[in-house]
Design an enzyme around this catalytic site. Sequence first.
Site, PDB file in Angstrom:
ATOM      1  CG  PHE A 118      -0.346   0.510   2.493  1.00 26.73           C
ATOM      2  CD1 PHE A 118      -0.523   1.828   2.877  1.00 26.73           C
ATOM      3  CD2 PHE A 118       0.373  -0.333   3.321  1.00 26.73           C
ATOM      4  CE1 PHE A 118       0.026   2.301   4.067  1.00 26.73           C
ATOM      5  CE2 PHE A 118       0.910   0.128   4.509  1.00 26.73           C
ATOM      6  CZ  PHE A 118       0.747   1.455   4.879  1.00 26.73           C
ATOM      7  CE  LYS A 119       3.910   1.524   4.778  1.00 28.44           C
ATOM      8  NZ  LYS A 119       5.201   1.193   5.339  1.00 28.44           N
ATOM      9  CG  ASP A 120       3.933   0.583  -4.493  1.00 28.01           C
ATOM     10  OD1 ASP A 120       5.102   0.984  -4.437  1.00 28.01           O
ATOM     11  OD2 ASP A 120       3.636  -0.628  -4.596  1.00 28.01           O
ATOM     12  CG  MET A 123       6.478   5.533  -1.237  1.00 28.79           C
ATOM     13  SD  MET A 123       7.447   6.885  -0.505  1.00 28.79           S
ATOM     14  CE  MET A 123       7.748   6.159   1.106  1.00 28.79           C
ATOM     15  CB  THR A 151       8.503   2.646   4.001  1.00 32.21           C
ATOM     16  OG1 THR A 151       7.265   2.738   4.693  1.00 32.21           O
ATOM     17  CG2 THR A 151       8.969   4.045   3.646  1.00 32.21           C
TER      18      THR A 151
END
Length: 515
Positions: A118-120, A123, A151
Amino acid sequence: MNYVSTRGGADQTPRSFSDILLEGLAPDGGLYVPESYPHVATATLGRWRTLLADEGYAALAAQVLELFIDDIAPADLARLTRHAYTADKFGSDAIVGLADLGDGLLLGKISNGPTAAFKDMAMQLLGQLFEFELARRGETMTILGATSGDTGSAAEYAMRGKRGLTTFMLTPRGRMTPFQQAQMFSLDDPRIINVAVDGVFDDCQDLVKALNNDLPFKAEYRLGAVNSINWARLLAQVVYYVALYLRATDADGQTVTFAVPSGNFGNICAGHVARSMGVPIDRLILATNENNVLDEFFRTGVYRVRASAETYETSSPSMDISKASNFERFVFDLLGRDGDRVRALFADELPRQGFFDLSKTPEFAALSQTYGFVSGSSTHADRLAQIRFLATERATVIDPHTADGVKVARDLLAVGAVAEPVVALETALPVKFSATIREALGRDTERPGKFAGIEELPRRVVDLDNDADALKRLIADTMADLRSASVADAPQPAGLQPGSLPPDPTRHEALDPDA
């Protein structure tokens, strides 16, 4: 829209979005927050519902961002979100979606980006914003980040090839899964430097804060942040709360509860911001693993950080965190945005005694009712049970972090502590945690073709002691080497006389964001 520090007094000078985008921590050690949260009216949600259906996620993102960003033109924001959120990167035009897990529980699918986490979601936008703003200023930046698992790879995939950026990413040595390590350490880019620190994630995070608090060093190397201490990253996460709310409802007055696996408090803090804006979020379910510092606070009012030796190594490793950086943003709101009280807690009491206690305050007494938080924790056995149940009964395989959130959500639904529907936010695709999936199911999960053989690729990583001075030396030496290599490779301008200096190769002209 201007921004202030969580530790600042009444006389602090507010900053613009573009300034805090490149700054990370505030000079006083606090975190930046908006002076106030914008209010989203019911009519606005109605327009956004139509916009999401007709024009897609990127268009919605631009509209949400406009409420918080007034020093980047709306047309530029729209262009940057179109570059960040594409079907090529996220597997479909929907970008995020929902799956029905039954019994009033939905799965918020937010992990289909380039690194399967989900960090995409944040980012990919952060990379676009950084490149745009650095080009606009003709500047460069050195990213210094820390990761407990996802991350780092999301940041590196978003920052690689971006002009004006060099990235140093700290990881806790041996604490990530082989897949997570391979995603990061196999990247072959001289401006992405992986650093394995002898310690746990909290040690890595402390090093990042230490260097950010050394203001001369920070200024000399133009340090910036991709961890969720950077407000822009958290802001990008607010967007998917809005999108999932709109997709989980068919009328603007309906409410939704979100269940969020939580380690560093960044993801759920974005939910807190969305709720504070007026998005009809009923409850925010905070789910931890055995490292239950945050669950303990929401149950007791005591926030007690743990030492490295007390931080458990678990099967949901991205949540093996005992110092939640973003928690300070919530405490700032909880205490009526009193920067002096926040500074006393986080800059005095916490370092001095290892905890602070708000259990007797009127703010804590009203916490659940005012802010909607409920919490719970999960164990390794719980994770295995949830993975097995959903694979068998719902033909859905989830990763162990998501299983933490599902477990706590199902417990609260069973006793009527929260109302349906509950959206459990997905943390990552299960392929990233194959050992736990095999333990739960006796088989591997399907691996996307783009990740085939990733563990066998050559690794590029620097081992480092848990020492701020050693990290400073590494950054200084690496940046000097990169500058030397750039000068050596640069073509000599016509008319350059022997002994004169060529133009600074780390500077560049403003870029066309559409290029």
